[in-house]
Design a protein around this motif. Structure first.
Motif, PDB file in Angstrom:
ATOM      1  N   THR A  28     -41.390  51.971  59.111  1.00 52.23           N
ATOM      2  CA  THR A  28     -40.136  51.608  58.292  1.00 52.23           C
ATOM      3  C   THR A  28     -40.635  51.971  56.904  1.00 52.23           C
ATOM      4  O   THR A  28     -39.585  52.107  55.895  1.00 52.23           O
ATOM      5  N   PHE A  29     -41.840  52.017  56.527  1.00 54.19           N
ATOM      6  CA  PHE A  29     -42.236  52.521  55.218  1.00 54.19           C
ATOM      7  C   PHE A  29     -43.739  53.074  55.315  1.00 54.19           C
ATOM      8  O   PHE A  29     -44.276  52.595  56.292  1.00 54.19           O
ATOM      9  N   THR A  30     -43.800  53.544  54.225  1.00 61.29           N
ATOM     10  CA  THR A  30     -45.342  54.324  54.107  1.00 61.29           C
ATOM     11  C   THR A  30     -45.680  53.660  52.763  1.00 61.29           C
ATOM     12  O   THR A  30     -45.130  53.855  51.707  1.00 61.29           O
TER      13      THR A  30
ATOM     14  N   SER B  80     -39.571  53.475  46.251  1.00 63.30           N
ATOM     15  CA  SER B  80     -38.294  53.935  46.429  1.00 63.30           C
ATOM     16  C   SER B  80     -38.190  53.478  48.068  1.00 63.30           C
ATOM     17  O   SER B  80     -38.995  53.349  48.885  1.00 63.30           O
ATOM     18  N   THR B  81     -36.917  54.065  48.450  1.00 63.49           N
ATOM     19  CA  THR B  81     -36.763  53.432  49.967  1.00 63.49           C
ATOM     20  C   THR B  81     -37.570  54.143  50.828  1.00 63.49           C
ATOM     21  O   THR B  81     -37.902  55.314  50.862  1.00 63.49           O
ATOM     22  N   GLY B  82     -38.086  52.974  51.685  1.00 64.02           N
ATOM     23  CA  GLY B  82     -39.291  53.582  52.304  1.00 64.02           C
ATOM     24  C   GLY B  82     -40.564  54.047  51.967  1.00 64.02           C
ATOM     25  O   GLY B  82     -41.396  54.424  52.634  1.00 64.02           O
ATOM     26  N   ARG B  83     -40.784  54.054  50.587  1.00 66.83           N
ATOM     27  CA  ARG B  83     -42.193  54.279  50.235  1.00 66.83           C
ATOM     28  C   ARG B  83     -42.615  53.502  48.976  1.00 66.83           C
ATOM     29  O   ARG B  83     -41.884  53.336  48.140  1.00 66.83           O
ATOM     30  N   VAL B  84     -43.640  52.999  49.252  1.00 65.95           N
ATOM     31  CA  VAL B  84     -44.554  52.316  48.191  1.00 65.95           C
ATOM     32  C   VAL B  84     -45.457  53.144  47.709  1.00 65.95           C
ATOM     33  O   VAL B  84     -46.369  53.674  48.530  1.00 65.95           O
ATOM     34  N   ILE B  85     -45.567  53.302  46.394  1.00 66.34           N
ATOM     35  CA  ILE B  85     -46.228  54.476  45.873  1.00 66.34           C
ATOM     36  C   ILE B  85     -47.237  53.838  44.677  1.00 66.34           C
ATOM     37  O   ILE B  85     -46.682  53.222  43.742  1.00 66.34           O
ATOM     38  N   ILE B  86     -48.471  53.705  44.931  1.00 65.41           N
ATOM     39  CA  ILE B  86     -49.368  53.118  44.143  1.00 65.41           C
ATOM     40  C   ILE B  86     -50.118  54.441  43.269  1.00 65.41           C
ATOM     41  O   ILE B  86     -50.488  55.616  43.693  1.00 65.41           O
TER      42      ILE B  86
ATOM     43  N   GLY C 187     -43.282  43.976  48.099  1.00 66.44           N
ATOM     44  CA  GLY C 187     -42.171  43.160  47.831  1.00 66.44           C
ATOM     45  C   GLY C 187     -40.932  43.757  47.587  1.00 66.44           C
ATOM     46  O   GLY C 187     -40.146  43.434  48.165  1.00 66.44           O
ATOM     47  N   HIS C 188     -41.089  44.843  46.977  1.00 72.50           N
ATOM     48  CA  HIS C 188     -39.643  45.335  46.358  1.00 72.50           C
ATOM     49  C   HIS C 188     -39.217  46.148  48.021  1.00 72.50           C
ATOM     50  O   HIS C 188     -38.053  46.047  47.992  1.00 72.50           O
ATOM     51  N   GLU C 189     -40.037  46.697  48.542  1.00 71.36           N
ATOM     52  CA  GLU C 189     -39.747  47.305  50.049  1.00 71.36           C
ATOM     53  C   GLU C 189     -39.262  46.402  50.827  1.00 71.36           C
ATOM     54  O   GLU C 189     -38.201  46.446  51.566  1.00 71.36           O
ATOM     55  N   LEU C 190     -39.497  44.926  50.808  1.00 69.20           N
ATOM     56  CA  LEU C 190     -39.130  43.829  51.693  1.00 69.20           C
ATOM     57  C   LEU C 190     -37.829  43.124  51.155  1.00 69.20           C
ATOM     58  O   LEU C 190     -37.502  42.293  51.678  1.00 69.20           O
ATOM     59  N   GLY C 191     -37.304  43.596  50.016  1.00 65.94           N
ATOM     60  CA  GLY C 191     -35.951  43.237  49.346  1.00 65.94           C
ATOM     61  C   GLY C 191     -35.915  42.414  48.094  1.00 65.94           C
ATOM     62  O   GLY C 191     -35.072  41.894  47.548  1.00 65.94           O
ATOM     63  N   HIS C 192     -37.379  42.263  47.643  1.00 67.15           N
ATOM     64  CA  HIS C 192     -37.437  41.215  46.433  1.00 67.15           C
ATOM     65  C   HIS C 192     -37.453  42.109  45.133  1.00 67.15           C
ATOM     66  O   HIS C 192     -37.899  43.108  44.920  1.00 67.15           O
ATOM     67  N   SER C 193     -36.720  41.284  44.076  1.00 62.60           N
ATOM     68  CA  SER C 193     -36.438  41.954  42.882  1.00 62.60           C
ATOM     69  C   SER C 193     -37.449  41.215  41.715  1.00 62.60           C
ATOM     70  O   SER C 193     -38.279  40.472  42.143  1.00 62.60           O
ATOM     71  N   HIS C 194     -37.592  41.784  40.449  1.00 65.96           N
ATOM     72  CA  HIS C 194     -38.291  41.284  39.564  1.00 65.96           C
ATOM     73  C   HIS C 194     -37.694  39.799  39.202  1.00 65.96           C
ATOM     74  O   HIS C 194     -36.694  39.642  39.100  1.00 65.96           O
ATOM     75  N   GLU C 195     -39.084  39.085  38.846  1.00 68.08           N
ATOM     76  CA  GLU C 195     -38.724  37.666  38.265  1.00 68.08           C
ATOM     77  C   GLU C 195     -39.362  37.475  36.933  1.00 68.08           C
ATOM     78  O   GLU C 195     -40.114  38.468  36.758  1.00 68.08           O
TER      79      GLU C 195
END
Length: 258
Positions: free
Chosen positions: A138-140, A172-178, A210-218
């Motif tokens: 579901t994501f990379t 971005s959708t499906g991508r966690v970019i470090i 967390g963003h990929e899992l649907g969480h926004s900034h706090e």
């Protein structure tokens, strides 16, 4: 000032430009006031691909490649299922060729972070599992040089540029970019607070996942207290102090929505 690591033998790396400061628009009061000092004793040598980074290290020394090939090597095999119950989401791990980072070492750090009970699986509603690059996921989670990270994030609709350089990481959708710069150099709020790079790495993995899992900034719930993981801690802790995990004292730890 970042700690200096002597003895790194990273042949062929480019000279590292100075690490850009956080945006000038960030409130100065939100930054910790601690000043990083240089240790008296010489620091040990650390490989760029080493998992066993010294626990008191604030940043790795040595040149950081600003761009790689734009192609990625994926971690092979399957990891164990992280978590005990809930939806199972599979992810891949990839490292850009030319980054001088080892994909197995990076994958081990990603799995160790996401498999911790203080991370997203601790709520009991989610399970995660790393799979190989040839399998459906579901994501990379990508580790990319700053130029490649900037391009990938921009394609995904996220601008990570600060003072003319790709600075932060993104999702971005499906991508966690470090961003490799942050992976090796940490970020000013963490360095100023003398928080080790090992902790910053846990933060950035948890935050972008967390963003990929649907969480926004706090925001910061209490000045001087720990910052929720969805605070943009690479730029500012908003009056809190750095904290790397989604959970605290056995419970989900959040701040006000932004």
């Amino acid at each position: 000032m970042a700690l200096v690591i002597t003895g790194l033998l990273l042949a062929g790396w480019l000279a590292r430009p100075s690490d850009p400061p956080p945006p000038t628009s960030a409130p100065s009061s939100a930054m910790p006031s601690a000043v990083v000092s240089t240790p008296v004793a010489p620091a040990p040598s650390v490989s760029a691909t080493s998992v066993a980074v010294p626990q008191d290290l604030l940043a790795l020394a040595g040149a950081v490649p600003t761009r790689g090939t734009g192609k990625f090597t994926y971690a092979t095999g399957r990891g164990r299922v992280l978590g005990t119950k809930g939806e199972l989401r599979r992810f891949r791990v990839a490292v850009e060729r030319g980054s001088n980072e080892d994909v197995a070492a990076f994958a081990a750090q990603v799995e160790a972070t996401l498999g911790d009970r203080r991370s997203w699986i601790g709520d009991g509603g989610l399970r995660l599992q790393r799979v190989s690059g040839s399998e459906k996921a579901t994501f990379t989670v990508f580790l990319a040089t700053r130029d490649t990270a900037g391009r990938m994030c921009r394609i995904g609709g996220v601008n990570i540029t600060v003072n003319g350089r790709p600075y932060t990481s993104c999702r971005s959708t499906g991508r966690v970019i470090i961003n490799l710069d942050r992976w090796r150099l940490s970020a000013k709020p963490y360095r100023d607070a003398k928080v080790p790079i090992t902790v910053y790495r846990q933060y950035v993995i948890n935050h972008e996942t967390g963003h990929e899992l649907g969480h926004s900034h706090e925001g910061c719930p209490k000045r001087g207290g720990p910052a929720p993981v969805m605070v943009q801690q690479s730029l500012t802790v908003r009056g809190c102090v750095p904290y790397a995990w989604p959970r605290r004292n056995g419970h989900r730890f959040t701040g006000p929505s932004l």
